[in-house]
Design a protein around this motif. Structure first.
Motif, PDB file in Angstrom:
ATOM      1  N   ALA A   1       0.840  -1.187   0.000  1.00 20.02           N
ATOM      2  CA  ALA A   1       0.000   0.000   0.000  1.00 20.02           C
ATOM      3  C   ALA A   1       0.872   1.233   0.000  1.00 20.02           C
ATOM      4  O   ALA A   1       1.372   1.669   1.037  1.00 20.02           O
ATOM      5  CB  ALA A   1      -0.919   0.008   1.219  1.00 20.02           C
ATOM      6  N   PHE A   2       1.076   1.816  -1.172  1.00 16.75           N
ATOM      7  CA  PHE A   2       1.843   3.040  -1.241  1.00 16.75           C
ATOM      8  C   PHE A   2       1.496   3.770  -2.527  1.00 16.75           C
ATOM      9  O   PHE A   2       1.064   3.186  -3.498  1.00 16.75           O
ATOM     10  CB  PHE A   2       3.361   2.778  -1.150  1.00 16.75           C
ATOM     11  N   LEU A   3       1.739   5.094  -2.532  1.00 17.45           N
ATOM     12  CA  LEU A   3       1.405   5.950  -3.654  1.00 17.45           C
ATOM     13  C   LEU A   3       2.644   6.229  -4.498  1.00 17.45           C
ATOM     14  O   LEU A   3       3.757   6.292  -3.969  1.00 17.45           O
ATOM     15  CB  LEU A   3       0.827   7.278  -3.154  1.00 17.45           C
TER      16      LEU A   3
ATOM     17  N   THR B   1      -4.102   2.129  -1.164  1.00 16.92           N
ATOM     18  CA  THR B   1      -3.579   2.015  -2.522  1.00 16.92           C
ATOM     19  C   THR B   1      -2.627   0.841  -2.609  1.00 16.92           C
ATOM     20  O   THR B   1      -1.852   0.595  -1.685  1.00 16.92           O
ATOM     21  CB  THR B   1      -2.836   3.300  -2.941  1.00 16.92           C
ATOM     22  N   THR B   2      -2.701   0.085  -3.684  1.00 13.08           N
ATOM     23  CA  THR B   2      -1.743  -0.995  -3.938  1.00 13.08           C
ATOM     24  C   THR B   2      -1.228  -0.863  -5.364  1.00 13.08           C
ATOM     25  O   THR B   2      -1.923  -0.326  -6.236  1.00 13.08           O
ATOM     26  CB  THR B   2      -2.389  -2.375  -3.709  1.00 13.08           C
TER      27      THR B   2
ATOM     28  N   LYS C   1       6.274   3.051 -14.740  1.00 12.79           N
ATOM     29  CA  LYS C   1       6.716   1.762 -14.222  1.00 12.79           C
ATOM     30  C   LYS C   1       5.644   0.981 -13.467  1.00 12.79           C
ATOM     31  O   LYS C   1       5.822  -0.220 -13.247  1.00 12.79           O
ATOM     32  CB  LYS C   1       7.927   1.956 -13.305  1.00 12.79           C
ATOM     33  N   THR C   2       4.578   1.621 -13.045  1.00 10.88           N
ATOM     34  CA  THR C   2       3.602   0.949 -12.185  1.00 10.88           C
ATOM     35  C   THR C   2       2.163   1.277 -12.567  1.00 10.88           C
ATOM     36  O   THR C   2       1.879   2.272 -13.226  1.00 10.88           O
ATOM     37  CB  THR C   2       3.792   1.340 -10.708  1.00 10.88           C
ATOM     38  N   ILE C   3       1.262   0.405 -12.109  1.00 16.77           N
ATOM     39  CA  ILE C   3      -0.171   0.673 -12.102  1.00 16.77           C
ATOM     40  C   ILE C   3      -0.575   0.785 -10.643  1.00 16.77           C
ATOM     41  O   ILE C   3      -0.375  -0.151  -9.871  1.00 16.77           O
ATOM     42  CB  ILE C   3      -0.963  -0.453 -12.780  1.00 16.77           C
ATOM     43  N   SER C   4      -1.110   1.920 -10.251  1.00 18.02           N
ATOM     44  CA  SER C   4      -1.512   2.156  -8.866  1.00 18.02           C
ATOM     45  C   SER C   4      -3.030   2.105  -8.758  1.00 18.02           C
ATOM     46  O   SER C   4      -3.738   2.796  -9.494  1.00 18.02           O
ATOM     47  CB  SER C   4      -1.012   3.517  -8.379  1.00 18.02           C
TER      48      SER C   4
ATOM     49  N   LYS D   1      -1.260 -10.974 -11.724  1.00 18.91           N
ATOM     50  CA  LYS D   1      -0.816 -10.731 -10.349  1.00 18.91           C
ATOM     51  C   LYS D   1      -2.038 -10.421  -9.503  1.00 18.91           C
ATOM     52  O   LYS D   1      -2.987  -9.786  -9.967  1.00 18.91           O
ATOM     53  CB  LYS D   1       0.166  -9.550 -10.306  1.00 18.91           C
ATOM     54  N   GLN D   2      -1.997 -10.866  -8.239  1.00 20.01           N
ATOM     55  CA  GLN D   2      -3.123 -10.628  -7.340  1.00 20.01           C
ATOM     56  C   GLN D   2      -2.611 -10.205  -5.966  1.00 20.01           C
ATOM     57  O   GLN D   2      -1.788 -10.899  -5.371  1.00 20.01           O
ATOM     58  CB  GLN D   2      -3.977 -11.885  -7.216  1.00 20.01           C
ATOM     59  N   GLU D   3      -3.078  -9.066  -5.494  1.00 14.53           N
ATOM     60  CA  GLU D   3      -2.752  -8.589  -4.154  1.00 14.53           C
ATOM     61  C   GLU D   3      -3.936  -8.860  -3.234  1.00 14.53           C
ATOM     62  O   GLU D   3      -5.101  -8.696  -3.640  1.00 14.53           O
ATOM     63  CB  GLU D   3      -2.438  -7.094  -4.165  1.00 14.53           C
TER      64      GLU D   3
END
Length: 258
Positions: A21-23, A221-222, A160-163, A208-210
């Motif tokens: 969980a980070f932005l 947020t993940t 680099k990421t999907i938030s 992927k699954q969180e």
């Protein structure tokens, strides 16, 4: 139809992973605005499949047909490629140990064998994944009978990421929010194993699954690492709430690309 049962589930391996969980800064592309799951019935279809299983292609194809048929209804399809077929001549590039562990959980909660293709609906009903009649009957039943716990989602893409930002009112200590990064469609030319020589199409592939404990994190947020060859139109986020003890799914939602 011959079910492909490769092993008997022994000691259950825990599959529930805490979500990060980070932005992230510099978010540059919006995947979706806030999406609410609402309060109507819903259906979460989880298919356990493999490119190494000759009985699986009909089930994969059925998922594509159902995705089109129910595209305007709250039907959420997730295809998990298991890894236990990989030792028999063909390694499924979409497979993972985590997907196999998730199926093992269902073998325990549903008291069933582990086989492919297996389809589980709303975490409580399992049957052969290529059985169209049983699948459509299960979908129609839960759309009428189930109540969808509200989930709000939004997602953004950086370099680099999907938030993914989420919020729900569910506070059951036994519940987790499972957020999946899903590729809508892909294909593979198989050159080994039971499907050697076949061109296979896949739908709603879980990459992927969180899994986030809602007791401590009802909102947050993940992040997911941006996949290679990412195309924003071919990916989406699906989230659902599941009781980790019973397997029952009480709510689901997804973000669509805008």
């Amino acid at each position: 139809m011959i079910l492909r049962n490769l092993f008997t589930v022994g000691t259950f391996t825990a599959f529930l992973f805490a979500g990060s969980a980070f932005l992230h800064e510099n978010q540059i592309t919006k995947i979706s605005t806030d999406v609410s799951s609402g309060n109507n019935g819903f259906a979460v279809l989880e298919l356990f499949t493999s490119e190494g299983c000759s009985s699986c292609p009909p089930a994969d194809e059925l998922m594509g047909q159902l995705e089109e048929k129910y595209k305007d209804q709250p039907v959420y399809i997730l295809s998990y490629h298991v890894d236990y077929w990989n030792r028999l001549g063909w390694k499924d590039r979409f497979s993972s140990a985590e997907n196999s562990q998730r199926q093992q959980l269902y073998s325990r909660t549903l008291r069933s064998q582990t086989y492919t293709p297996q389809l589980v609906v709303n975490g409580t009903t399992g049957f052969v994944g290529s059985d169209r009649k049983a699948t459509e009957h299960a979908i129609e039943s839960v759309l009428l009978d189930s109540k969808n716990t509200d989930i709000n989602l939004s997602a953004t893409v950086s370099s680099k990421t999907i938030s993914v930002t989420y919020k729900t009112t569910e506070a059951d200590p036994q519940s987790k929010l499972l957020i999946s990064l899903v590729e809508k469609k892909s294909s593979t030319q198989v050159s080994g194993g039971e499907n050697e020589g076949h061109y296979l199409k896949h739908y709603q592939i879980v990459h992927k699954q969180e899994q986030i404990p809602l007791k401590d994190h009802p909102e947050g947020t993940t992040d997911f690492k941006l996949p290679e060859n990412f195309s924003i139109k071919n990916w989406e986020i699906i989230a659902f709430i599941q009781n980790i003890k019973t397997g029952k799914i009480s709510g689901a939602a997804k973000t669509e690309i805008q």
